[in-house]
Design an enzyme around this catalytic site. Structure first.
Site, PDB file in Angstrom:
ATOM      1  N   HIS A   6      24.820   4.842 -52.906  1.00  0.00           N
ATOM      2  CA  HIS A   6      25.583   5.122 -51.692  1.00  0.00           C
ATOM      3  C   HIS A   6      25.184   6.489 -51.117  1.00  0.00           C
ATOM      4  O   HIS A   6      24.879   6.614 -49.929  1.00  0.00           O
ATOM      5  CB  HIS A   6      27.080   5.102 -52.016  1.00  0.00           C
ATOM      6  CG  HIS A   6      27.967   5.436 -50.869  1.00  0.00           C
ATOM      7  ND1 HIS A   6      28.665   4.491 -50.186  1.00  0.00           N
ATOM      8  CD2 HIS A   6      28.265   6.625 -50.279  1.00  0.00           C
ATOM      9  CE1 HIS A   6      29.364   5.070 -49.224  1.00  0.00           C
ATOM     10  NE2 HIS A   6      29.135   6.377 -49.261  1.00  0.00           N
ATOM     11  N   GLU A   7      25.153   7.498 -51.971  1.00  0.00           N
ATOM     12  CA  GLU A   7      24.811   8.847 -51.505  1.00  0.00           C
ATOM     13  C   GLU A   7      23.339   8.940 -51.096  1.00  0.00           C
ATOM     14  O   GLU A   7      22.999   9.654 -50.159  1.00  0.00           O
ATOM     15  CB  GLU A   7      25.140   9.890 -52.579  1.00  0.00           C
ATOM     16  CG  GLU A   7      26.609   9.937 -52.976  1.00  0.00           C
ATOM     17  CD  GLU A   7      27.569  10.066 -51.817  1.00  0.00           C
ATOM     18  OE1 GLU A   7      27.245  10.731 -50.817  1.00  0.00           O
ATOM     19  OE2 GLU A   7      28.676   9.493 -51.906  1.00  0.00           O
ATOM     20  N   HIS A  35      22.939   7.830 -47.516  1.00  0.00           N
ATOM     21  CA  HIS A  35      23.212   8.942 -46.595  1.00  0.00           C
ATOM     22  C   HIS A  35      22.001   9.869 -46.527  1.00  0.00           C
ATOM     23  O   HIS A  35      21.564  10.268 -45.442  1.00  0.00           O
ATOM     24  CB  HIS A  35      24.414   9.768 -47.070  1.00  0.00           C
ATOM     25  CG  HIS A  35      25.740   9.101 -46.925  1.00  0.00           C
ATOM     26  ND1 HIS A  35      26.245   8.693 -45.719  1.00  0.00           N
ATOM     27  CD2 HIS A  35      26.685   8.790 -47.855  1.00  0.00           C
ATOM     28  CE1 HIS A  35      27.444   8.162 -45.903  1.00  0.00           C
ATOM     29  NE2 HIS A  35      27.731   8.195 -47.186  1.00  0.00           N
TER      30      HIS A  35
END
Length: 155
Positions: free
Chosen positions: A67-68, A71
């Site tokens: 998820h990170e 980003h």
């Protein structure tokens, strides 16, 4: 797992799942409370909540890292890196990351106070977890004055 092992894991996932290197720092941040991880737009570093690893294990940690990294890579490529952006949603689905991290067990104590208030006019009683100033509020039923009756300790 320590910060060095986390850094190696993030670098491996980045190359393996995204096909791009991770050139910044990844580390555990014990100050994180309500989130599984955090990507910094200015430093491009990734913070991970260590409690997520403690309670949910390696599998959940890898989903949070993915998820990170979504980003991270989308921001560096100047694409839509925010949760609402289609680029982010699509990449997250492709790599198998999680949109929301699992909740942690409640770390607060199980006992808490309950404040009991009563209307002086109609006598209706109600409970509140938070204390409030009775001079500023009136009864919602009859507009009468309110008084505090008692504070109980609930377990």
């Amino acid at each position: 797992m320590n910060d060095f092992e986390l850094q190696k894991l993030v670098e491996f996932i980045s190359v393996n799942d995204f096909g791009k290197p991770f050139k910044h720092k990844a580390y555990f941040n014990p100050r994180l409370r309500t989130t599984g991880g955090r990507y910094s737009l200015t430093t491009h570093n990734i913070d991970i909540n260590p409690k997520q690893f403690e309670y949910h294990g390696q599998g959940e940690l890898e989903k949070i890292i993915k998820h990170e990294l979504c980003h991270y890579h989308l921001h560096l490529e100047k694409k839509g890196y925010m949760h609402k952006d289609d680029d982010f949603k699509l990449l997250l689905k492709q790599v198998g990351g999680t949109r929301f991290c699992k909740t942690l067990p409640n770390t607060r104590s199980s006992s808490s106070k309950v404040h009991i208030y009563e209307c002086r006019k109609c006598g209706v009683q109600f409970k509140r977890r938070r204390q409030f100033d009775t001079s500023k509020y009136v009864c919602g039923k009859c507009k009468g004055r309110i008084k505090k009756v008692v504070t109980n300790l609930v377990r």
